[in-house]
Design a protein around this motif. Sequence first.
Motif, PDB file in Angstrom:
ATOM      1  N   GLY A   1      -6.206  -5.444   9.281  1.00 12.48           N
ATOM      2  CA  GLY A   1      -5.802  -4.058   9.108  1.00 12.48           C
ATOM      3  C   GLY A   1      -4.475  -3.754   9.764  1.00 12.48           C
ATOM      4  N   VAL A   2      -4.282  -4.261  10.981  1.00 11.94           N
ATOM      5  CA  VAL A   2      -3.007  -4.052  11.672  1.00 11.94           C
ATOM      6  C   VAL A   2      -1.882  -4.772  10.927  1.00 11.94           C
ATOM      7  CG1 VAL A   2      -1.754  -4.424  13.830  1.00 11.94           C
ATOM      8  CG2 VAL A   2      -4.150  -3.743  13.892  1.00 11.94           C
ATOM      9  N   TYR A   3      -2.174  -5.945  10.391  1.00 16.35           N
ATOM     10  CA  TYR A   3      -1.187  -6.692   9.597  1.00 16.35           C
ATOM     11  C   TYR A   3      -0.759  -5.878   8.378  1.00 16.35           C
ATOM     12  CZ  TYR A   3       0.551 -10.406   6.481  1.00 16.35           C
ATOM     13  OH  TYR A   3       1.301 -11.161   5.623  1.00 16.35           O
ATOM     14  N   SER A   4      -1.718  -5.297   7.672  1.00 15.61           N
ATOM     15  CA  SER A   4      -1.390  -4.473   6.508  1.00 15.61           C
ATOM     16  C   SER A   4      -0.661  -3.201   6.920  1.00 15.61           C
ATOM     17  CB  SER A   4      -2.669  -4.118   5.738  1.00 15.61           C
ATOM     18  OG  SER A   4      -3.305  -5.283   5.243  1.00 15.61           O
ATOM     19  N   PHE A   5      -1.027  -2.651   8.079  1.00 17.27           N
ATOM     20  CA  PHE A   5      -0.327  -1.472   8.589  1.00 17.27           C
ATOM     21  C   PHE A   5       1.139  -1.792   8.850  1.00 17.27           C
ATOM     22  CE2 PHE A   5       1.283   1.050  12.106  1.00 17.27           C
ATOM     23  CZ  PHE A   5       0.957   2.346  11.729  1.00 17.27           C
TER      24      PHE A   5
ATOM     25  N   GLY B   1       2.903  -4.077   7.381  1.00 20.11           N
ATOM     26  CA  GLY B   1       3.557  -4.201   6.084  1.00 20.11           C
ATOM     27  C   GLY B   1       3.842  -2.854   5.448  1.00 20.11           C
ATOM     28  N   GLY B   2       2.889  -1.917   5.552  1.00 19.58           N
ATOM     29  CA  GLY B   2       3.110  -0.583   5.009  1.00 19.58           C
ATOM     30  C   GLY B   2       4.237   0.149   5.720  1.00 19.58           C
ATOM     31  N   ALA B   3       4.335  -0.047   7.037  1.00 22.34           N
ATOM     32  CA  ALA B   3       5.429   0.559   7.785  1.00 22.34           C
ATOM     33  C   ALA B   3       6.776   0.021   7.310  1.00 22.34           C
ATOM     34  CB  ALA B   3       5.245   0.307   9.279  1.00 22.34           C
ATOM     35  N   GLY B   4       6.828  -1.278   7.012  1.00 21.82           N
ATOM     36  CA  GLY B   4       8.058  -1.861   6.491  1.00 21.82           C
ATOM     37  C   GLY B   4       8.440  -1.266   5.141  1.00 21.82           C
ATOM     38  N   ILE B   5       7.442  -1.037   4.293  1.00 22.14           N
ATOM     39  CA  ILE B   5       7.711  -0.454   2.976  1.00 22.14           C
ATOM     40  C   ILE B   5       8.245   0.970   3.111  1.00 22.14           C
ATOM     41  CG2 ILE B   5       6.617   0.379   0.862  1.00 22.14           C
ATOM     42  CD1 ILE B   5       4.809  -2.048   0.942  1.00 22.14           C
ATOM     43  N   LEU B   6       7.590   1.786   3.944  1.00 28.40           N
ATOM     44  CA  LEU B   6       8.027   3.169   4.113  1.00 28.40           C
ATOM     45  C   LEU B   6       9.433   3.249   4.690  1.00 28.40           C
ATOM     46  CD1 LEU B   6       4.856   5.066   5.393  1.00 28.40           C
ATOM     47  CD2 LEU B   6       5.933   5.184   3.153  1.00 28.40           C
ATOM     48  N   LEU B   7       9.708   2.416   5.689  1.00 31.25           N
ATOM     49  CA  LEU B   7      11.032   2.440   6.307  1.00 31.25           C
ATOM     50  C   LEU B   7      12.110   2.047   5.296  1.00 31.25           C
ATOM     51  CD1 LEU B   7      12.812   2.733   8.806  1.00 31.25           C
ATOM     52  CD2 LEU B   7      12.297   0.351   9.376  1.00 31.25           C
ATOM     53  N   LEU B   8      11.843   1.015   4.516  1.00 34.98           N
ATOM     54  CA  LEU B   8      12.841   0.559   3.552  1.00 34.98           C
ATOM     55  C   LEU B   8      13.027   1.559   2.421  1.00 34.98           C
ATOM     56  CD1 LEU B   8      14.743  -1.768   2.716  1.00 34.98           C
ATOM     57  CD2 LEU B   8      12.861  -2.646   1.336  1.00 34.98           C
ATOM     58  N   THR B   9      11.924   2.107   1.900  1.00 33.31           N
ATOM     59  CA  THR B   9      12.046   3.013   0.764  1.00 33.31           C
ATOM     60  C   THR B   9      12.751   4.313   1.140  1.00 33.31           C
ATOM     61  OG1 THR B   9       9.779   3.773   1.217  1.00 33.31           O
ATOM     62  CG2 THR B   9      10.070   2.112  -0.499  1.00 33.31           C
TER      63      THR B   9
ATOM     64  N   PHE C   1       5.463  -7.484   8.178  1.00 29.42           N
ATOM     65  CA  PHE C   1       6.404  -6.360   8.060  1.00 29.42           C
ATOM     66  C   PHE C   1       7.564  -6.736   7.138  1.00 29.42           C
ATOM     67  CE2 PHE C   1      10.284  -4.264   9.415  1.00 29.42           C
ATOM     68  CZ  PHE C   1       9.921  -2.929   9.532  1.00 29.42           C
ATOM     69  N   VAL C   2       8.132  -7.913   7.361  1.00 30.16           N
ATOM     70  CA  VAL C   2       9.279  -8.361   6.568  1.00 30.16           C
ATOM     71  C   VAL C   2       8.850  -8.692   5.137  1.00 30.16           C
ATOM     72  CG1 VAL C   2      11.043 -10.141   6.352  1.00 30.16           C
ATOM     73  CG2 VAL C   2      10.491  -9.206   8.600  1.00 30.16           C
ATOM     74  N   ALA C   3       7.683  -9.325   4.983  1.00 27.64           N
ATOM     75  CA  ALA C   3       7.241  -9.756   3.656  1.00 27.64           C
ATOM     76  C   ALA C   3       6.974  -8.571   2.736  1.00 27.64           C
ATOM     77  CB  ALA C   3       5.980 -10.615   3.788  1.00 27.64           C
ATOM     78  N   ARG C   4       6.274  -7.557   3.235  1.00 25.89           N
ATOM     79  CA  ARG C   4       5.970  -6.394   2.398  1.00 25.89           C
ATOM     80  C   ARG C   4       7.236  -5.624   2.052  1.00 25.89           C
ATOM     81  NH1 ARG C   4       0.856  -4.243   2.533  1.00 25.89           N
ATOM     82  NH2 ARG C   4       1.705  -2.783   1.004  1.00 25.89           N
ATOM     83  N   ALA C   5       8.147  -5.500   3.008  1.00 25.32           N
ATOM     84  CA  ALA C   5       9.415  -4.833   2.716  1.00 25.32           C
ATOM     85  C   ALA C   5      10.200  -5.617   1.666  1.00 25.32           C
ATOM     86  CB  ALA C   5      10.237  -4.679   3.996  1.00 25.32           C
ATOM     87  N   SER C   6      10.144  -6.941   1.726  1.00 20.61           N
ATOM     88  CA  SER C   6      10.849  -7.771   0.750  1.00 20.61           C
ATOM     89  C   SER C   6      10.293  -7.572  -0.651  1.00 20.61           C
ATOM     90  CB  SER C   6      10.741  -9.245   1.139  1.00 20.61           C
ATOM     91  OG  SER C   6      11.350  -9.483   2.393  1.00 20.61           O
TER      92      SER C   6
ATOM     93  N   ALA D   1      -2.255   4.455   2.307  1.00 15.83           N
ATOM     94  CA  ALA D   1      -2.523   3.035   2.565  1.00 15.83           C
ATOM     95  C   ALA D   1      -2.197   2.671   4.003  1.00 15.83           C
ATOM     96  CB  ALA D   1      -1.722   2.169   1.598  1.00 15.83           C
ATOM     97  N   LEU D   2      -1.181   3.323   4.563  1.00  8.55           N
ATOM     98  CA  LEU D   2      -0.793   3.045   5.942  1.00  8.55           C
ATOM     99  C   LEU D   2      -1.937   3.330   6.905  1.00  8.55           C
ATOM    100  CD1 LEU D   2       1.910   2.114   7.266  1.00  8.55           C
ATOM    101  CD2 LEU D   2       2.319   4.499   7.827  1.00  8.55           C
ATOM    102  N   VAL D   3      -2.718   4.358   6.606  1.00  5.50           N
ATOM    103  CA  VAL D   3      -3.863   4.719   7.459  1.00  5.50           C
ATOM    104  C   VAL D   3      -5.118   3.963   7.036  1.00  5.50           C
ATOM    105  CG1 VAL D   3      -5.318   6.628   8.230  1.00  5.50           C
ATOM    106  CG2 VAL D   3      -2.880   7.000   7.855  1.00  5.50           C
TER     107      VAL D   3
END
Length: 619
Positions: free
Chosen positions: A553-557, A559-567, A348-353, A66-68
């Motif tokens: 797309g960059v916005y979703s990217f 958010g995905g980066a936030g998810i990967l970093l947090l997980t 970034f913050v919202a998806r990680a949350s 999804a990040l890509v």
Amino acid sequence: MARVFPKLTATRLQATTYLLGIALFSISFLVFLNSSISFVVTDVIGQKKHVGDAVGTLGFADELLALVACPLWGLLSDRIGVRTVAVIGYCIVGVSLVCLVQSTSVYPELLVGRLGFSLGGAACSTMVTAVLPAMVAKRPEEDGKTDREEQSTANGHAGRLRDEERPSRSGSIGHATSASVSSELTITQNRFTSTSRTRQGDSESDESPKSASADSASGTSQLAGLVGFFTGAGALLALAVFLPLPAHFQDDGQSRPQSVQTSFYIVGGISVCVAVFIFFGLRNLPGEEGKSISALWRTPYDESTNTDLEGHVHTTLTPAPSYVSLVTESVKLGFTDQSIGLGYLGGFVARASSVGISLFIPLFVNAYFVRNGLCTSNPDNLNDIKENCKRAYTLASALTGIAETAALLCAPLFGWLGGKVVRGRSEWPLMGAAAIGVGGYIAFGFLRNPDAFHGESGQWAFIAVIFIGISQIGSIVCSLGLLGRGINGSSSERTISEQGKSEPSSAIRPGETGPTEGDEIAPLLPASSGVKQDGDEDHKKHNRSHLKGSIAGVYSFAGGAGILLLTKLGGALFDSWTPGAPFFMLAIFNAILFVAVAVIGGGSAVRAKRKSDAELEAA
């Protein structure tokens, strides 16, 4: 009178399709799959060991793809249209759900099916952001009509000004070579605007470009609030309707594998029906003219029209930007435009949350019960919570549900707040959401007893998750609103003075020879007349509708980066340091967002105040 519903340029059918189709189901199918994938592993495939490892690996592969895929789908939508990408995405999701329950092994069959779902889900989630600006974007025919009306009005006012001044000029023989400063010879764009407003009355001020920009921005914020509401409703739809399906089919006599397969078939069919609904409901979307599948194999061109001084319309075709230039410009805007930059950071913050709520709250609760000898389940395996510790599972579900309910209720509130303060600083609601998040995540991370139903300090768990839910939806709604305003060129940083700029250098000073009649009219003509003006360049600079897919797309990217970093980092710190580590990380994320809004938004407010004071002194 304040509008209860945002002012949209899209039709009612298009708005309904966006909210009940794209927004409602963008996360619904993902929640269903994440909650039921373990049953596919255990019941359909028959694997009983290392279930947690298999589910974790599938989820991690999903996020990596999804990040890509999110930026690529966004780029593609700028060529073939957001409707086409959304239809393709929901079709892929439907087919993938059917294929998943046909798997006989985790690797490679189930992995391939999960990656297919990730590909389609990335298209669906990205289009939630990409379609939003189109709901309030002007249609081409409206722009053309407005330009013609403005040109006619400007020329008419200029003519009346000359007619009114000409008799006094012919009668004042002694002053023929020494023009007065207030005469028609020094008519500038600013003076013309001031004069025409005085003649037409204060009622016309509501139709000024500044007012129109504020209305568009307010509508974007309010619509973003509705999007957040329907997105949360989609998650509840999955929990209340989709997830109980296997139990209902088992009650009707089906075996566990058959009930899971039937449920996936039904949900997959619903996804295809959503795709059909979007195909018909989003036709003729504003800003999507000329985009189709055929753009993939032909050289794309951007078409622009202008009108010369004689009224002739000319059409110009220029090669459209390449995919690389589109994504490069979208990334660059994150550093040059405050609305888009803060939108990326908010995403970034919202998806990680969202991961903090759905993943780490249950893990935190389960770890507490295991640590105190109340359960014997594995805190790293969410499936054990349901089977071996019903009390922990009930508590985790209650806390998660409270957070999501608070988010659902506050989504329209943040949309309303964004629309109300748009004439001031539209970033402040985002800063408020970040501040609430800092307090909520720190409070939850330090909880000694998350059991809200038992224990002396349990009530603090309720308060903490309410704050967490409010912060999450505030970040989502406000970041979407900021992106929509940045794409439509209605950033609060941009004022009416930037459109008019300064007075033309041809203004006459006392004692100078006056210009010809043509010179008097020239500064009053809009950009469509063929005369290149600063306002035309400023409009091109701020209008980014051609980048809405790339920006989404960059916005979703982000958010995905936030998810990967947090997980990954949060999960590692959860095991090696403290169960509250993921929540402390989220508090840090929200603190960074708070500081960014305070610095960027506060600095812009100070600059705008100084600029306004300088213009008043110059006037």
